[in-house]
Scaffold this motif. Structure first.
Motif, PDB file in Angstrom:
ATOM      1  N   LEU A 177       0.963  -1.339  -0.019  1.00 14.33           N
ATOM      2  CA  LEU A 177      -0.025  -0.114   0.012  1.00 14.33           C
ATOM      3  C   LEU A 177       1.019   1.254  -0.106  1.00 14.33           C
ATOM      4  CD1 LEU A 177      -3.016  -0.803   2.680  1.00 14.33           C
ATOM      5  CD2 LEU A 177      -2.630  -1.006  -0.049  1.00 14.33           C
ATOM      6  N   GLY A 178       2.128   1.254   0.551  1.00 14.14           N
ATOM      7  CA  GLY A 178       2.950   2.161   0.569  1.00 14.14           C
ATOM      8  C   GLY A 178       2.712   3.234   1.574  1.00 14.14           C
ATOM      9  N   LEU A 179       3.279   4.428   1.553  1.00 11.58           N
ATOM     10  CA  LEU A 179       3.025   5.480   2.657  1.00 11.58           C
ATOM     11  C   LEU A 179       1.768   6.272   2.673  1.00 11.58           C
ATOM     12  CD1 LEU A 179       6.590   7.075   2.671  1.00 11.58           C
ATOM     13  CD2 LEU A 179       5.517   5.483   4.279  1.00 11.58           C
ATOM     14  N   SER A 180       1.225   6.313   1.477  1.00  8.96           N
ATOM     15  CA  SER A 180      -0.237   6.920   1.316  1.00  8.96           C
ATOM     16  C   SER A 180      -0.892   6.419  -0.011  1.00  8.96           C
ATOM     17  CB  SER A 180       0.190   8.608   1.173  1.00  8.96           C
ATOM     18  OG  SER A 180      -0.896   9.148   0.906  1.00  8.96           O
ATOM     19  N   GLU A 181      -2.256   6.311   0.125  1.00  8.24           N
ATOM     20  CA  GLU A 181      -2.945   5.953  -0.606  1.00  8.24           C
ATOM     21  C   GLU A 181      -3.499   6.908  -1.742  1.00  8.24           C
ATOM     22  OE1 GLU A 181      -5.898   2.970   0.267  1.00  8.24           O
ATOM     23  OE2 GLU A 181      -4.761   2.567   2.305  1.00  8.24           O
ATOM     24  N   THR A 238      14.887  -1.667  -0.785  1.00 11.54           N
ATOM     25  CA  THR A 238      13.651  -1.100  -0.546  1.00 11.54           C
ATOM     26  C   THR A 238      13.085  -0.030  -1.326  1.00 11.54           C
ATOM     27  OG1 THR A 238      14.131   0.620   1.522  1.00 11.54           O
ATOM     28  CG2 THR A 238      13.380  -1.739   2.062  1.00 11.54           C
ATOM     29  N   ILE A 239      13.916   1.068  -1.486  1.00 13.74           N
ATOM     30  CA  ILE A 239      13.608   2.338  -2.063  1.00 13.74           C
ATOM     31  C   ILE A 239      13.476   2.008  -3.643  1.00 13.74           C
ATOM     32  CG2 ILE A 239      14.178   4.797  -2.544  1.00 13.74           C
ATOM     33  CD1 ILE A 239      13.395   3.840   0.316  1.00 13.74           C
ATOM     34  N   PRO A 240      14.477   1.365  -4.512  1.00 14.68           N
ATOM     35  CA  PRO A 240      14.184   1.391  -5.723  1.00 14.68           C
ATOM     36  C   PRO A 240      12.691   0.625  -6.071  1.00 14.68           C
ATOM     37  CG  PRO A 240      16.381   0.864  -5.367  1.00 14.68           C
ATOM     38  CD  PRO A 240      15.654   0.869  -3.834  1.00 14.68           C
ATOM     39  N   LYS A 241      12.318  -0.436  -5.396  1.00 15.26           N
ATOM     40  CA  LYS A 241      11.031  -1.331  -5.539  1.00 15.26           C
ATOM     41  C   LYS A 241       9.953   0.045  -5.325  1.00 15.26           C
ATOM     42  CE  LYS A 241       8.061  -4.059  -6.650  1.00 15.26           C
ATOM     43  NZ  LYS A 241       7.608  -4.482  -7.986  1.00 15.26           N
ATOM     44  N   MET A 242      10.048   0.749  -4.366  1.00 18.18           N
ATOM     45  CA  MET A 242       8.851   1.568  -3.921  1.00 18.18           C
ATOM     46  C   MET A 242       8.870   2.648  -5.218  1.00 18.18           C
ATOM     47  SD  MET A 242       8.889   4.357  -1.078  1.00 18.18           S
ATOM     48  CE  MET A 242       7.670   5.608  -0.720  1.00 18.18           C
ATOM     49  N   SER A 256      -3.714   9.661  -4.286  1.00 18.35           N
ATOM     50  CA  SER A 256      -2.614   9.798  -5.754  1.00 18.35           C
ATOM     51  C   SER A 256      -1.962  11.051  -5.798  1.00 18.35           C
ATOM     52  CB  SER A 256      -3.897   9.653  -6.899  1.00 18.35           C
ATOM     53  OG  SER A 256      -4.905  10.504  -6.712  1.00 18.35           O
ATOM     54  N   GLU A 257      -2.693  12.181  -5.273  1.00 19.60           N
ATOM     55  CA  GLU A 257      -1.828  13.538  -5.469  1.00 19.60           C
ATOM     56  C   GLU A 257      -0.806  13.679  -4.644  1.00 19.60           C
ATOM     57  OE1 GLU A 257      -5.381  13.965  -2.169  1.00 19.60           O
ATOM     58  OE2 GLU A 257      -4.993  13.068  -4.327  1.00 19.60           O
ATOM     59  N   LEU A 258      -0.664  12.861  -3.550  1.00 19.30           N
ATOM     60  CA  LEU A 258       0.742  12.427  -2.727  1.00 19.30           C
ATOM     61  C   LEU A 258       1.743  11.961  -3.386  1.00 19.30           C
ATOM     62  CD1 LEU A 258      -0.594  12.637   0.780  1.00 19.30           C
ATOM     63  CD2 LEU A 258       0.296  14.587  -0.393  1.00 19.30           C
ATOM     64  N   GLN A 259       1.466  11.136  -4.349  1.00 17.34           N
ATOM     65  CA  GLN A 259       2.408  10.268  -5.187  1.00 17.34           C
ATOM     66  C   GLN A 259       3.729  10.926  -5.605  1.00 17.34           C
ATOM     67  OE1 GLN A 259       2.307   6.728  -4.107  1.00 17.34           O
ATOM     68  NE2 GLN A 259       0.613   7.774  -3.145  1.00 17.34           N
ATOM     69  N   PRO A 260       3.455  11.828  -6.309  1.00 18.75           N
ATOM     70  CA  PRO A 260       4.675  12.610  -7.108  1.00 18.75           C
ATOM     71  C   PRO A 260       5.485  13.298  -6.068  1.00 18.75           C
ATOM     72  CG  PRO A 260       2.682  13.304  -8.216  1.00 18.75           C
ATOM     73  CD  PRO A 260       2.151  12.499  -6.943  1.00 18.75           C
ATOM     74  N   LEU A 261       5.092  13.789  -4.861  1.00 20.31           N
ATOM     75  CA  LEU A 261       5.632  14.414  -3.942  1.00 20.31           C
ATOM     76  C   LEU A 261       6.462  13.198  -3.008  1.00 20.31           C
ATOM     77  CD1 LEU A 261       6.391  16.928  -2.066  1.00 20.31           C
ATOM     78  CD2 LEU A 261       4.434  16.313  -0.553  1.00 20.31           C
ATOM     79  N   ILE A 262       5.980  12.308  -2.700  1.00 11.81           N
ATOM     80  CA  ILE A 262       6.690  10.829  -2.280  1.00 11.81           C
ATOM     81  C   ILE A 262       7.764  10.418  -3.204  1.00 11.81           C
ATOM     82  CG2 ILE A 262       6.402   8.705  -1.378  1.00 11.81           C
ATOM     83  CD1 ILE A 262       3.670   9.390  -0.496  1.00 11.81           C
ATOM     84  N   TYR A 263       7.512  10.594  -4.467  1.00 16.48           N
ATOM     85  CA  TYR A 263       8.317   9.916  -5.527  1.00 16.48           C
ATOM     86  C   TYR A 263       9.742  10.828  -5.287  1.00 16.48           C
ATOM     87  CZ  TYR A 263      10.295   8.272  -9.786  1.00 16.48           C
ATOM     88  OH  TYR A 263      11.095   7.667 -10.700  1.00 16.48           O
ATOM     89  N   GLY A 264       9.401  11.958  -5.813  1.00 16.61           N
ATOM     90  CA  GLY A 264      10.493  13.409  -5.699  1.00 16.61           C
ATOM     91  C   GLY A 264      11.344  13.198  -4.436  1.00 16.61           C
ATOM     92  N   LEU A 265      10.644  13.356  -3.305  1.00 16.93           N
ATOM     93  CA  LEU A 265      11.148  13.279  -2.061  1.00 16.93           C
ATOM     94  C   LEU A 265      12.080  11.995  -1.703  1.00 16.93           C
ATOM     95  CD1 LEU A 265      12.012  14.578   0.822  1.00 16.93           C
ATOM     96  CD2 LEU A 265       9.834  13.225   1.624  1.00 16.93           C
ATOM     97  N   PHE A 266      11.671  10.529  -1.828  1.00 15.61           N
ATOM     98  CA  PHE A 266      12.620   9.422  -1.905  1.00 15.61           C
ATOM     99  C   PHE A 266      13.653   9.266  -2.841  1.00 15.61           C
ATOM    100  CE2 PHE A 266       9.261   8.536   1.340  1.00 15.61           C
ATOM    101  CZ  PHE A 266       9.833   7.727   2.040  1.00 15.61           C
TER     102      PHE A 266
END
Length: 316
Positions: free
Chosen positions: A15-19, A77-81, A21-31
């Motif tokens: 499920l990741g850190l958040s479900e 962990t991070i590459p798969k995420m 969808s609008e937060l996914q680009p932010l999470i992707y860029g941050l990680f």
């Protein structure tokens, strides 16, 4: 519903850190940013130590091993995420999940033992300075690292075998961003008493024992520092331990909080957030903590970049 054996499960859902969808680009860029900083920062530490003969000492030998383990730690962990966010997929294969869990468990235990070995190295350096080179010889340093690897591999192998015996009901949904051991045990629908027992026993033994060793080492170090007459000598002795203490406190406050406390004390999101601290933030901060407070590392890094710039100018 009849339990389905783990062998018949072909994929899990992360499920990741958040479900949202609008937060996914932010999470992707941050990680992605934190992952790249972790890779380059720890790689620079390794290159600086290997390129400077003055840093070929037990302290920096252990530090280079810690940097290598931190690179491997985050890479499990991070590459798969990042891939799942990029492809908008939650799926991880059964084989991939088991492999990820195995290597994650291996490197978190190895990180723990290396921090303990580094505390012992500081204890010998401060409390037995005249015998330091005799005690911390090349053979002992290699042996300490080798034993740390062996214990970590055996524990990870045992924990993986314990997970393989579990059964799951229907679609396996993991409320996390990677296949973490504790989360896998929680989502199983078969009896997990033996798994919980082994998990908590391992956490106490392999987490508590090294922590006790670190506390003992630093209690002796503090005692030795108090016996130093000059204030300059006290400051110099303490400064050699400050970076390691910072990393230890950051690692243990989050790691042991996830594995020792009861399940009901944490929601899935708070557990995942705590995991981010010791799986991503701590490995990312290690190079900064050790380089900013260490004149030898800064000098080696300057020499490394200067040499690289000279070679580049000669090449062109």
């Amino acid at each position: 519903m009849r339990p389905i054996n783990l062998i018949n499960v072909s994929e899990f859902l992360l499920l990741g850190l958040s479900e949202e969808s609008e937060l996914q680009p932010l999470i992707y860029g941050l990680f992605l940013f934190m992952y790249l900083i972790t890779l380059f920062g720890n790689l620079l530490i390794i290159l600086a130590i290997s390129s400077d003969s003055h840093l070929h000492t037990p302290m920096y030998f252990f530090l280079s091993n810690l940097s290598f383990v931190d690179i491997c730690f985050t890479s499990t962990t991070i590459p798969k995420m990042l891939w799942n966010i990029q492809t908008q997929s939650l799926v991880i294969t059964y084989e991939g999940c088991i492999i990820q869990m195995y290597f994650f468990t291996l490197f978190v235990v190895l990180d723990d033992f290396l921090l303990t070995v580094m505390a012992y190295d500081r204890f010998v350096a401060i409390c037995h300075p005249l015998n330091y080179t005799v005690i911390m010889n090349t053979w002992l340093c290699a042996l300490l690292v080798l034993v740390s690897w062996i214990i970590s591999i055996l524990d990870s192998f045992l924990q993986t075998l314990m997970v393989l015996r579990l059964s799951f009901c229907g679609m396996v949904i993991i409320p996390h961003y990677f296949c973490e051991l504790k989360q896998l045990v929680q989502v199983a629908c078969s009896d997990t008493l033996l798994n919980d027992t082994v998990l908590y026993f391992s956490a106490v033994l392999l987490g508590g024992s090294p922590l006790a060793g670190i506390v003992y080492s630093y209690s002796r170090i503090v005692s030795c520092i108090c016996g130093i007459s000059s204030s300059q000598g006290k400051y110099k002795a303490f400064s050699t331990c400050a970076s390691h203490l910072s990393v230890v406190s950051l690692f243990y406050r989050t790691c042991l909080g996830v594995y020792i406390y009861p399940v009901n004390a944490h929601s899935s999101h708070s557990s995942a957030t705590a995991s981010v601290m010791y799986t991503v933030v701590t490995p990312m901060l290690n190079p900064f903590i050790y380089s900013l407070r260490n004149k030898d590392i800064k000098r080696a890094l300057k020499a490394f970049f200067k040499t690289a710039a000279i070679k580049r100018s000669q090449l062109f």
